[in-house]
Every structure is written in C-alpha cells, then in structure tokens.
Design a protein around this motif. Structure first.
Motif, PDB file in Angstrom:
ATOM      1  N   HIS A 198       0.812  -1.217   0.000  1.00  0.00           N
ATOM      2  CA  HIS A 198       0.000   0.000   0.000  1.00  0.00           C
ATOM      3  C   HIS A 198       0.850   1.274   0.000  1.00  0.00           C
ATOM      4  CE1 HIS A 198      -3.734  -2.176   0.567  1.00  0.00           C
ATOM      5  NE2 HIS A 198      -3.169  -2.856   1.551  1.00  0.00           N
ATOM      6  N   PHE A 199       2.151   1.136   0.259  1.00  0.00           N
ATOM      7  CA  PHE A 199       3.015   2.306   0.382  1.00  0.00           C
ATOM      8  C   PHE A 199       3.186   2.996  -0.961  1.00  0.00           C
ATOM      9  CE2 PHE A 199       7.355   4.225   0.958  1.00  0.00           C
ATOM     10  CZ  PHE A 199       6.941   5.205   1.849  1.00  0.00           C
ATOM     11  N   ARG A 200       3.028   4.316  -0.941  1.00  0.00           N
ATOM     12  CA  ARG A 200       3.132   5.164  -2.126  1.00  0.00           C
ATOM     13  C   ARG A 200       2.141   4.777  -3.213  1.00  0.00           C
ATOM     14  NH1 ARG A 200       9.594   6.386  -2.163  1.00  0.00           N
ATOM     15  NH2 ARG A 200       9.472   7.841  -0.416  1.00  0.00           N
ATOM     16  N   LYS A 201       0.978   4.297  -2.793  1.00  0.00           N
ATOM     17  CA  LYS A 201      -0.118   3.981  -3.708  1.00  0.00           C
ATOM     18  C   LYS A 201      -1.293   4.894  -3.358  1.00  0.00           C
ATOM     19  CE  LYS A 201       1.781   0.120  -5.319  1.00  0.00           C
ATOM     20  NZ  LYS A 201       2.952   0.306  -6.025  1.00  0.00           N
ATOM     21  N   ARG A 202      -2.177   5.077  -4.295  1.00  0.00           N
ATOM     22  CA  ARG A 202      -3.397   5.838  -4.005  1.00  0.00           C
ATOM     23  C   ARG A 202      -4.266   4.990  -3.089  1.00  0.00           C
ATOM     24  NH1 ARG A 202      -5.566  10.210  -6.688  1.00  0.00           N
ATOM     25  NH2 ARG A 202      -4.053  11.119  -8.114  1.00  0.00           N
ATOM     26  N   LEU A 203      -4.650   5.564  -1.962  1.00  0.00           N
ATOM     27  CA  LEU A 203      -5.466   4.841  -0.986  1.00  0.00           C
ATOM     28  C   LEU A 203      -6.721   5.631  -0.667  1.00  0.00           C
ATOM     29  CD1 LEU A 203      -2.743   3.880   1.654  1.00  0.00           C
ATOM     30  CD2 LEU A 203      -3.809   2.369   0.001  1.00  0.00           C
ATOM     31  N   ALA A 204      -7.794   4.917  -0.432  1.00  0.00           N
ATOM     32  CA  ALA A 204      -8.986   5.564   0.114  1.00  0.00           C
ATOM     33  C   ALA A 204      -8.658   5.914   1.558  1.00  0.00           C
ATOM     34  CB  ALA A 204     -10.176   4.614   0.054  1.00  0.00           C
ATOM     35  N   ILE A 205      -8.986   7.130   1.942  1.00  0.00           N
ATOM     36  CA  ILE A 205      -8.693   7.603   3.286  1.00  0.00           C
ATOM     37  C   ILE A 205      -9.997   7.928   3.983  1.00  0.00           C
ATOM     38  CG2 ILE A 205      -7.496   9.350   4.651  1.00  0.00           C
ATOM     39  CD1 ILE A 205      -5.729   9.767   2.057  1.00  0.00           C
ATOM     40  N   ASP A 206     -10.220   7.275   5.099  1.00  0.00           N
ATOM     41  CA  ASP A 206     -11.387   7.551   5.917  1.00  0.00           C
ATOM     42  C   ASP A 206     -10.943   8.371   7.115  1.00  0.00           C
ATOM     43  OD1 ASP A 206     -13.111   6.007   4.286  1.00  0.00           O
ATOM     44  OD2 ASP A 206     -12.460   4.178   5.311  1.00  0.00           O
ATOM     45  N   SER A 207     -11.908   9.016   7.765  1.00  0.00           N
ATOM     46  CA  SER A 207     -11.618   9.764   8.985  1.00  0.00           C
ATOM     47  C   SER A 207     -12.258   9.063  10.162  1.00  0.00           C
ATOM     48  CB  SER A 207     -12.166  11.190   8.894  1.00  0.00           C
ATOM     49  OG  SER A 207     -11.438  11.920   7.948  1.00  0.00           O
ATOM     50  N   ALA A 231     -13.390   9.040  14.310  1.00  0.00           N
ATOM     51  CA  ALA A 231     -14.188   9.978  15.106  1.00  0.00           C
ATOM     52  C   ALA A 231     -13.379  11.190  15.544  1.00  0.00           C
ATOM     53  CB  ALA A 231     -14.774   9.266  16.323  1.00  0.00           C
ATOM     54  N   ASP A 232     -12.075  11.001  15.759  1.00  0.00           N
ATOM     55  CA  ASP A 232     -11.225  12.117  16.183  1.00  0.00           C
ATOM     56  C   ASP A 232     -10.645  12.886  14.994  1.00  0.00           C
ATOM     57  OD1 ASP A 232      -9.294  10.425  15.174  1.00  0.00           O
ATOM     58  OD2 ASP A 232      -8.165  10.268  17.040  1.00  0.00           O
ATOM     59  N   SER A 233     -11.148  12.606  13.798  1.00  0.00           N
ATOM     60  CA  SER A 233     -10.738  13.243  12.539  1.00  0.00           C
ATOM     61  C   SER A 233      -9.355  12.813  12.045  1.00  0.00           C
ATOM     62  CB  SER A 233     -10.789  14.777  12.636  1.00  0.00           C
ATOM     63  OG  SER A 233     -12.112  15.184  12.868  1.00  0.00           O
ATOM     64  N   SER A 234      -8.742  11.832  12.690  1.00  0.00           N
ATOM     65  CA  SER A 234      -7.459  11.339  12.197  1.00  0.00           C
ATOM     66  C   SER A 234      -7.711  10.357  11.049  1.00  0.00           C
ATOM     67  CB  SER A 234      -6.649  10.683  13.319  1.00  0.00           C
ATOM     68  OG  SER A 234      -7.321   9.562  13.827  1.00  0.00           O
ATOM     69  N   PRO A 235      -6.768  10.267  10.127  1.00  0.00           N
ATOM     70  CA  PRO A 235      -6.980   9.406   8.961  1.00  0.00           C
ATOM     71  C   PRO A 235      -6.756   7.929   9.277  1.00  0.00           C
ATOM     72  CG  PRO A 235      -4.812  10.399   8.860  1.00  0.00           C
ATOM     73  CD  PRO A 235      -5.502  10.984  10.070  1.00  0.00           C
ATOM     74  N   ASP A 290      -0.829  -0.141  17.345  1.00  0.00           N
ATOM     75  CA  ASP A 290      -0.933   1.033  16.479  1.00  0.00           C
ATOM     76  C   ASP A 290      -0.239   0.626  15.185  1.00  0.00           C
ATOM     77  OD1 ASP A 290      -1.061   3.464  15.247  1.00  0.00           O
ATOM     78  OD2 ASP A 290       0.151   4.541  16.724  1.00  0.00           O
ATOM     79  N   PRO A 291      -0.984   0.030  14.258  1.00  0.00           N
ATOM     80  CA  PRO A 291      -0.390  -0.599  13.084  1.00  0.00           C
ATOM     81  C   PRO A 291       0.563   0.298  12.288  1.00  0.00           C
ATOM     82  CG  PRO A 291      -2.751  -0.954  13.120  1.00  0.00           C
ATOM     83  CD  PRO A 291      -2.434  -0.025  14.235  1.00  0.00           C
ATOM     84  N   ILE A 292       0.150   1.522  12.037  1.00  0.00           N
ATOM     85  CA  ILE A 292       1.016   2.458  11.322  1.00  0.00           C
ATOM     86  C   ILE A 292       1.074   3.720  12.168  1.00  0.00           C
ATOM     87  CG2 ILE A 292       1.358   3.837   9.238  1.00  0.00           C
ATOM     88  CD1 ILE A 292      -0.234   1.700   7.705  1.00  0.00           C
ATOM     89  N   ASP A 293       2.169   3.885  12.875  1.00  0.00           N
ATOM     90  CA  ASP A 293       2.345   5.086  13.683  1.00  0.00           C
ATOM     91  C   ASP A 293       2.802   6.187  12.742  1.00  0.00           C
ATOM     92  OD1 ASP A 293       2.511   6.737  15.889  1.00  0.00           O
ATOM     93  OD2 ASP A 293       4.589   6.194  16.282  1.00  0.00           O
ATOM     94  N   GLY A 294       1.896   7.092  12.445  1.00  0.00           N
ATOM     95  CA  GLY A 294       2.200   8.147  11.474  1.00  0.00           C
ATOM     96  C   GLY A 294       1.460   7.916  10.173  1.00  0.00           C
ATOM     97  N   THR A 295       0.157   7.676  10.267  1.00  0.00           N
ATOM     98  CA  THR A 295      -0.630   7.403   9.065  1.00  0.00           C
ATOM     99  C   THR A 295      -0.578   8.580   8.089  1.00  0.00           C
ATOM    100  OG1 THR A 295      -2.086   5.852  10.201  1.00  0.00           O
ATOM    101  CG2 THR A 295      -2.942   6.836   8.192  1.00  0.00           C
ATOM    102  N   LYS A 296      -0.571   9.807   8.595  1.00  0.00           N
ATOM    103  CA  LYS A 296      -0.493  10.972   7.687  1.00  0.00           C
ATOM    104  C   LYS A 296       0.776  10.921   6.847  1.00  0.00           C
ATOM    105  CE  LYS A 296      -3.260  14.149  10.437  1.00  0.00           C
ATOM    106  NZ  LYS A 296      -3.270  15.384  11.227  1.00  0.00           N
TER     107      LYS A 296
END
Length: 98
Positions: free
Chosen positions: A28-37, A39-43, A87-93
């Motif tokens: 998934h790295f450096r690919k176009r991904l659907a991004i959901d938000s 409840a705390d507005s984090s991706p 925390d699967p990906i620390d730094g999702t942004k």
C-alpha cells in the motif's frame, strides 16, 4: 501477582506480527489509498485496518487470555493481566503522503 511467563513468547509473537505487518503494509506504500476519517478526525486506511485485524488474530490465537487495545477496533478483554497495545502504522499521515 502471577509468574512472569510471557516475555520470550511475547517477543516471538511481536516479531512475527512485525513480519506479517510488513507484508500487508508494503504493497500500500506510495499507492493511491482511500482515506477515511475516524471519530477524532485522524486518517485511517485499509493498510491500518488490515494490519491491525491480522495482528489481533495472531494474538488471539497465541494468547487467548490476553487483552488487546488498538487504534482501529474496539478493545478486547482490556482488563486482562496482559494487554497488547496496537498502532499498526504510527504516522498514518506521513504514510499516506509517501
């Protein structure tokens, strides 16, 4: 307090989870991904969710009495003697931006 019996087995599982996570996240790295938000507005992405789901299954198989707290799903047996924090990906942004 019970005897400390988890560390060696826990380290082995943590290493196995890291190996499994690599195989899920890397495609998934450096690919176009659907991004959901959340409840705390984090991706959150499919990479986050699939990785945490896999890690949870691995923990539940290896240590059915352990608890799990994660970023993407509800807590499981959070009052257990041993609780894994995921925390699967620390730094999702940063992950999303490549």
């Amino acid at each position: 307090m019970s005897e400390l019996t988890c560390p060696e087995d826990c380290f082995a599982l943590a290493n196995a989870m890291a190996d499994a996570a690599r195989g899920i996240i890397r495609p998934h790295f450096r690919k176009r991904l659907a991004i959901d938000s959340k409840a705390d507005s984090s991706p959150v992405t499919i990479a986050d969710r699939e990785t945490e789901a896999t890690m949870r299954r691995m923990i539940e198989t290896a240590f059915p009495t352990h608890g799990i707290r994660g970023e993407e799903f509800e807590a499981h047996q959070a009052d257990a003697e041993w609780v894994w924090i995921l925390d699967p990906i620390d730094g999702t942004k940063s992950f999303i931006s490549g």
